[in-house]
Design an enzyme around this catalytic site. Structure first.
Site, PDB file in Angstrom:
ATOM      1  N   GLY A  23      53.550  44.075  20.263  1.00 46.62           N
ATOM      2  CA  GLY A  23      52.340  44.947  20.142  1.00 46.62           C
ATOM      3  C   GLY A  23      52.617  45.992  19.240  1.00 46.62           C
ATOM      4  N   THR A  25      53.118  45.373  15.974  1.00 43.79           N
ATOM      5  CA  THR A  25      52.679  44.916  14.602  1.00 43.79           C
ATOM      6  C   THR A  25      51.669  43.929  14.764  1.00 43.79           C
ATOM      7  N   LEU A  27      48.877  41.163  14.998  1.00 48.65           N
ATOM      8  CA  LEU A  27      47.827  40.834  15.731  1.00 48.65           C
ATOM      9  C   LEU A  27      47.961  41.653  17.134  1.00 48.65           C
ATOM     10  N   ARG A  75      64.340  37.411  24.675  1.00 51.20           N
ATOM     11  CA  ARG A  75      65.221  36.596  24.729  1.00 51.20           C
ATOM     12  C   ARG A  75      66.042  37.036  26.082  1.00 51.20           C
ATOM     13  N   TYR A 155      48.016  24.463  15.762  1.00 48.25           N
ATOM     14  CA  TYR A 155      49.033  23.306  15.631  1.00 48.25           C
ATOM     15  C   TYR A 155      49.975  23.080  16.916  1.00 48.25           C
ATOM     16  N   PRO A 196      44.611  30.799  17.455  1.00 49.75           N
ATOM     17  CA  PRO A 196      44.131  31.452  16.242  1.00 49.75           C
ATOM     18  C   PRO A 196      44.371  30.617  15.089  1.00 49.75           C
ATOM     19  N   GLY A 197      43.586  30.452  14.127  1.00 53.40           N
ATOM     20  CA  GLY A 197      43.944  29.964  12.761  1.00 53.40           C
ATOM     21  C   GLY A 197      44.294  30.963  11.993  1.00 53.40           C
TER      22      GLY A 197
HETATM   23  C1  HXC Z   1      65.715  28.062   7.227  1.00 55.27           C
HETATM   24  C2  HXC Z   1      66.205  30.057   8.518  1.00 55.27           C
HETATM   25  C3  HXC Z   1      65.309  30.541   7.837  1.00 55.27           C
HETATM   26  C4  HXC Z   1      64.699  29.870   6.791  1.00 55.27           C
HETATM   27  C5  HXC Z   1      66.351  31.936   9.250  1.00 55.27           C
HETATM   28  N1  HXC Z   1      66.738  30.774   9.415  1.00 55.27           N
HETATM   29  N2  HXC Z   1      65.174  32.076   8.265  1.00 55.27           N
HETATM   30  N3  HXC Z   1      66.431  28.594   8.161  1.00 55.27           N
HETATM   31  N4  HXC Z   1      64.571  28.748   6.453  1.00 55.27           N
HETATM   32  N5  HXC Z   1      63.358  30.595   6.187  1.00 55.27           N
HETATM   33  C6  HXC Z   1      68.031  30.304   9.998  1.00 55.27           C
HETATM   34  C7  HXC Z   1      69.309  31.143   9.692  1.00 55.27           C
HETATM   35  O1  HXC Z   1      69.964  30.581   8.613  1.00 55.27           O
HETATM   36  C8  HXC Z   1      70.120  31.158  11.080  1.00 55.27           C
HETATM   37  O2  HXC Z   1      70.674  29.820  11.241  1.00 55.27           O
HETATM   38  C9  HXC Z   1      68.928  31.098  12.140  1.00 55.27           C
HETATM   39  O3  HXC Z   1      67.691  30.777  11.632  1.00 55.27           O
HETATM   40  C10 HXC Z   1      68.708  32.689  12.673  1.00 55.27           C
HETATM   41  O4  HXC Z   1      68.311  33.321  11.727  1.00 55.27           O
HETATM   42  P1  HXC Z   1      68.558  34.851  11.702  1.00 55.27           P
HETATM   43  O5  HXC Z   1      68.176  35.239  10.545  1.00 55.27           O
HETATM   44  O6  HXC Z   1      69.909  35.111  12.117  1.00 55.27           O
HETATM   45  O7  HXC Z   1      67.560  35.296  13.101  1.00 55.27           O
HETATM   46  P2  HXC Z   1      67.033  36.650  13.287  1.00 55.27           P
HETATM   47  O8  HXC Z   1      67.675  37.853  12.376  1.00 55.27           O
HETATM   48  O9  HXC Z   1      67.182  36.832  14.830  1.00 55.27           O
HETATM   49  O10 HXC Z   1      65.281  36.637  12.782  1.00 55.27           O
HETATM   50  C11 HXC Z   1      64.637  35.808  13.684  1.00 55.27           C
HETATM   51  C12 HXC Z   1      63.395  34.948  12.366  1.00 55.27           C
HETATM   52  C13 HXC Z   1      62.713  36.263  11.722  1.00 55.27           C
HETATM   53  C14 HXC Z   1      62.570  34.323  13.266  1.00 55.27           C
HETATM   54  C15 HXC Z   1      64.001  34.218  11.502  1.00 55.27           C
HETATM   55  O11 HXC Z   1      61.944  35.715  10.752  1.00 55.27           O
HETATM   56  C16 HXC Z   1      62.025  37.188  12.627  1.00 55.27           C
HETATM   57  O12 HXC Z   1      62.364  38.272  12.942  1.00 55.27           O
HETATM   58  N6  HXC Z   1      60.902  37.167  12.758  1.00 55.27           N
HETATM   59  C17 HXC Z   1      59.876  37.846  13.607  1.00 55.27           C
HETATM   60  C18 HXC Z   1      58.549  37.915  13.295  1.00 55.27           C
HETATM   61  C19 HXC Z   1      57.608  36.702  12.619  1.00 55.27           C
HETATM   62  O13 HXC Z   1      58.316  35.607  12.441  1.00 55.27           O
HETATM   63  N7  HXC Z   1      56.641  36.784  12.563  1.00 55.27           N
HETATM   64  C20 HXC Z   1      55.526  35.824  11.963  1.00 55.27           C
HETATM   65  C21 HXC Z   1      55.052  34.999  13.252  1.00 55.27           C
HETATM   66  S1  HXC Z   1      53.719  34.278  12.553  1.00 55.27           S
HETATM   67  P3  HXC Z   1      72.248  29.467  10.711  1.00 55.27           P
HETATM   68  O14 HXC Z   1      72.384  28.151  10.986  1.00 55.27           O
HETATM   69  O15 HXC Z   1      72.258  29.544   9.172  1.00 55.27           O
HETATM   70  O16 HXC Z   1      72.985  30.510  11.721  1.00 55.27           O
HETATM   71  C22 HXC Z   1      53.103  32.698  13.227  1.00 55.27           C
HETATM   72  C23 HXC Z   1      51.782  32.376  12.808  1.00 55.27           C
HETATM   73  C24 HXC Z   1      51.726  31.036  13.087  1.00 55.27           C
HETATM   74  O17 HXC Z   1      53.900  32.270  14.317  1.00 55.27           O
HETATM   75  C25 HXC Z   1      50.283  30.114  12.471  1.00 55.27           C
HETATM   76  C26 HXC Z   1      49.833  30.961  11.333  1.00 55.27           C
HETATM   77  C27 HXC Z   1      48.413  30.035  10.742  1.00 55.27           C
HETATM   78  P1  NAP Z   2      54.015  39.564  13.291  1.00 56.93           P
HETATM   79  O1  NAP Z   2      53.297  40.991  13.238  1.00 56.93           O
HETATM   80  O2  NAP Z   2      55.275  39.240  12.745  1.00 56.93           O
HETATM   81  O3  NAP Z   2      54.210  39.575  15.095  1.00 56.93           O
HETATM   82  C1  NAP Z   2      55.599  38.988  15.574  1.00 56.93           C
HETATM   83  C2  NAP Z   2      55.999  40.261  16.787  1.00 56.93           C
HETATM   84  O4  NAP Z   2      56.870  39.652  17.722  1.00 56.93           O
HETATM   85  C3  NAP Z   2      56.400  41.350  16.138  1.00 56.93           C
HETATM   86  O5  NAP Z   2      55.877  42.662  16.630  1.00 56.93           O
HETATM   87  C4  NAP Z   2      57.916  41.268  16.513  1.00 56.93           C
HETATM   88  O6  NAP Z   2      58.408  42.624  16.569  1.00 56.93           O
HETATM   89  C5  NAP Z   2      57.951  40.709  17.877  1.00 56.93           C
HETATM   90  N1  NAP Z   2      59.160  39.777  18.186  1.00 56.93           N
HETATM   91  C6  NAP Z   2      59.976  38.919  17.308  1.00 56.93           C
HETATM   92  N2  NAP Z   2      60.805  38.739  17.912  1.00 56.93           N
HETATM   93  C7  NAP Z   2      60.961  39.073  19.168  1.00 56.93           C
HETATM   94  C8  NAP Z   2      61.840  39.069  20.186  1.00 56.93           C
HETATM   95  N3  NAP Z   2      62.968  38.535  20.162  1.00 56.93           N
HETATM   96  N4  NAP Z   2      61.523  40.135  21.490  1.00 56.93           N
HETATM   97  C9  NAP Z   2      60.488  40.934  21.277  1.00 56.93           C
HETATM   98  N5  NAP Z   2      59.535  40.768  20.290  1.00 56.93           N
HETATM   99  C10 NAP Z   2      59.800  40.117  19.167  1.00 56.93           C
HETATM  100  O7  NAP Z   2      53.042  38.509  13.299  1.00 56.93           O
HETATM  101  P2  NAP Z   2      51.581  38.091  13.869  1.00 56.93           P
HETATM  102  O8  NAP Z   2      50.889  37.230  12.667  1.00 56.93           O
HETATM  103  O9  NAP Z   2      50.944  39.411  14.227  1.00 56.93           O
HETATM  104  O10 NAP Z   2      51.810  37.285  15.013  1.00 56.93           O
HETATM  105  C11 NAP Z   2      51.439  37.559  16.198  1.00 56.93           C
HETATM  106  C12 NAP Z   2      51.315  36.330  17.303  1.00 56.93           C
HETATM  107  O11 NAP Z   2      50.106  35.571  16.673  1.00 56.93           O
HETATM  108  C13 NAP Z   2      52.508  35.282  17.210  1.00 56.93           C
HETATM  109  O12 NAP Z   2      52.425  34.978  18.668  1.00 56.93           O
HETATM  110  C14 NAP Z   2      51.790  34.579  16.149  1.00 56.93           C
HETATM  111  O13 NAP Z   2      52.626  33.131  16.422  1.00 56.93           O
HETATM  112  C15 NAP Z   2      50.357  34.278  16.799  1.00 56.93           C
HETATM  113  N6  NAP Z   2      49.474  33.654  15.521  1.00 56.93           N
HETATM  114  C16 NAP Z   2      49.568  34.441  14.311  1.00 56.93           C
HETATM  115  C17 NAP Z   2      48.581  34.034  13.586  1.00 56.93           C
HETATM  116  C18 NAP Z   2      48.249  34.551  12.092  1.00 56.93           C
HETATM  117  O14 NAP Z   2      47.736  33.781  11.316  1.00 56.93           O
HETATM  118  N7  NAP Z   2      48.549  35.923  11.947  1.00 56.93           N
HETATM  119  C19 NAP Z   2      48.004  32.584  13.716  1.00 56.93           C
HETATM  120  C20 NAP Z   2      48.296  32.048  14.892  1.00 56.93           C
HETATM  121  C21 NAP Z   2      49.096  32.463  15.788  1.00 56.93           C
HETATM  122  P3  NAP Z   2      59.926  42.983  16.416  1.00 56.93           P
HETATM  123  O15 NAP Z   2      60.184  42.606  14.985  1.00 56.93           O
HETATM  124  O16 NAP Z   2      59.988  44.837  16.658  1.00 56.93           O
HETATM  125  O17 NAP Z   2      60.804  42.541  17.436  1.00 56.93           O
END
Ligand code: HXC
Ligand code: NAP
Length: 293
Positions: A23, A25, A27, A75, A155, A196-197
Site C-alpha cells: 500500500g 507505492t 497502485l 512471506r 496474463y 489490470p493491463g
Molecule cells: C534474473 C533475477 C533478476 C532478474 C532477481 N533475480 N532479479 N534473475 N533476472 N532481473 C534473481 C536473483 O539473481 C536471485 O537468484 C533471486 O532472483 C532473488 O533475487 P534478490 O535480488 O535476492 O531478491 P529480493 O532482493 O528479495 O528482490 C525481490 C525482487 C525485486 C522481486 C527481485 O524486484 C523486488 O523487490 N520487487 C518488488 C516490487 C516489484 O517487483 N514490483 C513490480 C510489480 S509489477 P540467485 O539464484 O542469483 O540467488 C507487476 C505487473 C504485472 O507485477 C503486469 C504488468 C502489465
Molecule cells: P509496486 O509499486 O512495485 O508494488 C509492489 C508492492 O509490493 C510494493 O509496495 C512493495 O513494497 C510490495 N512488496 C514486494 N515484496 C513484498 C513482500 N515480500 N512483502 C510485502 N510487500 C512486498 O508495483 P505496482 O505496479 O504498483 O504493482 C501493484 C500490484 O499491481 C501488483 O500486484 C502487480 O502485480 C499488480 N499489477 C500491476 C500492473 C501495472 O501495470 N502496474 C499491471 C497488472 C498488475 P516494499 O518494497 O516496501 O516491500
C-alpha cells in the site's frame, strides 16, 4: 476526464477498515488514497519502512489517524498475523483485505535460477495465500465476514512468456480466488480479483519496460484504446469491489486493460496496421475471388 475522478459518493466507506499489502507505492498507494478519501481507515504494509513512513507522512495531514502502517514481509506468516492483530486493536474490526504486494521482472525463462522462481512465487502466490488464510481465520472466528480483493494480471489467464514466475503465481491466485469464493461464502467472505493491463508505476516500469526495450516494443500499440490505464479508474473499481455495494459479486476476475489481451488473441486484429487507403485494392482482390481455381 470523468474516469480520472472518484466514483463513489462521499463517505461511502466511512467506518470501514481495510488492510492494503503493497500500500505504500504504485497502485496499492493509489487505492489506499481513494479508500481514505471515501472515509475508510487503512493499514498499509510492506517490507520497507522508508516507503511506508513516506506514504503515511503524505496522507496523515489530511486523514489523521485513519492511516497507519506496519512493516510486514508477506512471506512471513507471523508478520501477517501481527498486522491483523495491530489493525484489530487499533480500529476494532477489519472489513477488507487488498492483496497488492508483488514482485516481478522480465527475463527469458531459461536464464532464471530456481531461486529467481522462488522469490516471485513466495511473494506473489504464497504471500497472497498466507494473508488470505490469516484474514479468513480471523473473520471466521469473529463471525463477521469480509471482502478479499486480489490484484492479478491479464496474463494470469492467458499465460505470458518472459514473466513466467509471475504468470504461474498470478494464475494460482485466480484459482485461490475462485475456490474460496465458493468455500467461504458461508462465512460471509467474498473473494474477487482485478486483472489490470498496464498502469504506469515506477515498480512495474523499471522492471518490465527497462530503458532500451522501447526500441523494440511499444506497449501502447497493443492497446485498442491507445492509452495506459489511469490509477483512479483502477481505484474506483477496487473501492467498489471492497465495499458492500458489490455484495453480490463473488468469485469474479474483472479485467481493466483497454481491450489489450483480446487484441492479442484476435486472429485478425493486427489488420489495423494495413493503411486505410489499401482497403479498396484488397476488397477488389477478395471480391474477385469467385472460385478456388
Ligand atoms: C534474473 C533475477 C533478476 C532478474 C532477481 N533475480 N532479479 N534473475 N533476472 N532481473 C534473481 C536473483 O539473481 C536471485 O537468484 C533471486 O532472483 C532473488 O533475487 P534478490 O535480488 O535476492 O531478491 P529480493 O532482493 O528479495 O528482490 C525481490 C525482487 C525485486 C522481486 C527481485 O524486484 C523486488 O523487490 N520487487 C518488488 C516490487 C516489484 O517487483 N514490483 C513490480 C510489480 S509489477 P540467485 O539464484 O542469483 O540467488 C507487476 C505487473 C504485472 O507485477 C503486469 C504488468 C502489465
Ligand atoms: P509496486 O509499486 O512495485 O508494488 C509492489 C508492492 O509490493 C510494493 O509496495 C512493495 O513494497 C510490495 N512488496 C514486494 N515484496 C513484498 C513482500 N515480500 N512483502 C510485502 N510487500 C512486498 O508495483 P505496482 O505496479 O504498483 O504493482 C501493484 C500490484 O499491481 C501488483 O500486484 C502487480 O502485480 C499488480 N499489477 C500491476 C500492473 C501495472 O501495470 N502496474 C499491471 C497488472 C498488475 P516494499 O518494497 O516496501 O516491500
Amino acid at each position: 476526464m470523468i474516469h480520472q475522478q472518484g466514483m463513489l459518493r462521499d463517505d461511502a466507506l466511512k467506518g470501514k477498515v481495510y488492510i492494503v499489502t503493497g500500500g505504500a507505492t504504485g497502485l496499492g498507494k493509489s487505492i489506499t488514497k481513494y479508500l481514505l478519501e471515501l472515509g475508510a481507515c487503512v493499514m498499509i504494509c510492506s517490507r520497507k519502512e522508508e516507503n511506508l513512513s513516506a506514504t503515511h507522512a503524505e496522507f496523515q495531514p489530511q486523514h489523521g489517524d485513519r492511516i497507519a502502517y506496519q512493516v510486514c514481509d508477506v512471506r512471513d506468516f507471523l508478520n501477517i498475523e501481527k498486522v491483523i492483530q495491530v489493525t484489530h486493536e487499533r480500529w476494532g474490526s477489519i472489513h477488507g483485505l487488498l492483496n497488492g504486494a508483488a514482485g516481478n521482472f522480465i527475463s527469458p525463462t531459461e536464464r532464471l535460477s530456481h531461486k529467481a522462481f522462488d522469490v516471485i512465487i513466495d511473494i506473489v502466490l504464497k504471500g497472497t495465500v498466507y494473508f488470505t488464510q490469516a484474514i479468513g481465520a480471523y473473520w471466521i472466528k469473529q463471525g463477521t465476514g469480509g471482502a478479499v480483493l486480489n490484484i492479478v494480471t491479464t496474463y494470469a489467464s492467458t499465460g505470458s512468456g518472459f514473466v513466467v514466475p509471475s504468470a504461474v503465481s498470478k494464475a494460482g491466485i485466480v484459482a485461490l480466488t475462485r475456490s474460496l469464493a465458493v468455500e467461504w461464502a458461508k462465512y460471509g467472505i467474498r473473494m474477487n480479483a482485478i486483472a489490470p493491463g498496464p498502469f504506469p508505476t515506477e515498480g512495474a516500469w523499471t522492471r518490465l519496460f527497462p530503458e532500451g526495450t522501447e526500441k523494440y516494443v511499444d506497449p501502447i500499440k497493443r492497446i485498442p484504446l491507445q492509452r495506459f490505464g489511469h490509477h483512479q479508474e483502477l481505484a474506483n473499481l477496487a473501492a467498489y469491489l471492497l465495499s458492500d455495494y458489490s455484495a453480490y459479486v463473488n468469485g469474479d476476475v474483472i479485467t481493466i486493460d483497454g481491450g489489450e489481451w483480446l487484441k492479442g488473441a484476435g486472429e485478425f486484429s493486427h489488420l489495423d496496421e494495413i493503411p486505410p487507403a489499401m482497403w479498396d485494392e484488397l476488397e477488389k482482390k477478395v471480391r474477385g475471388k469467385k472460385s478456388n481455381s
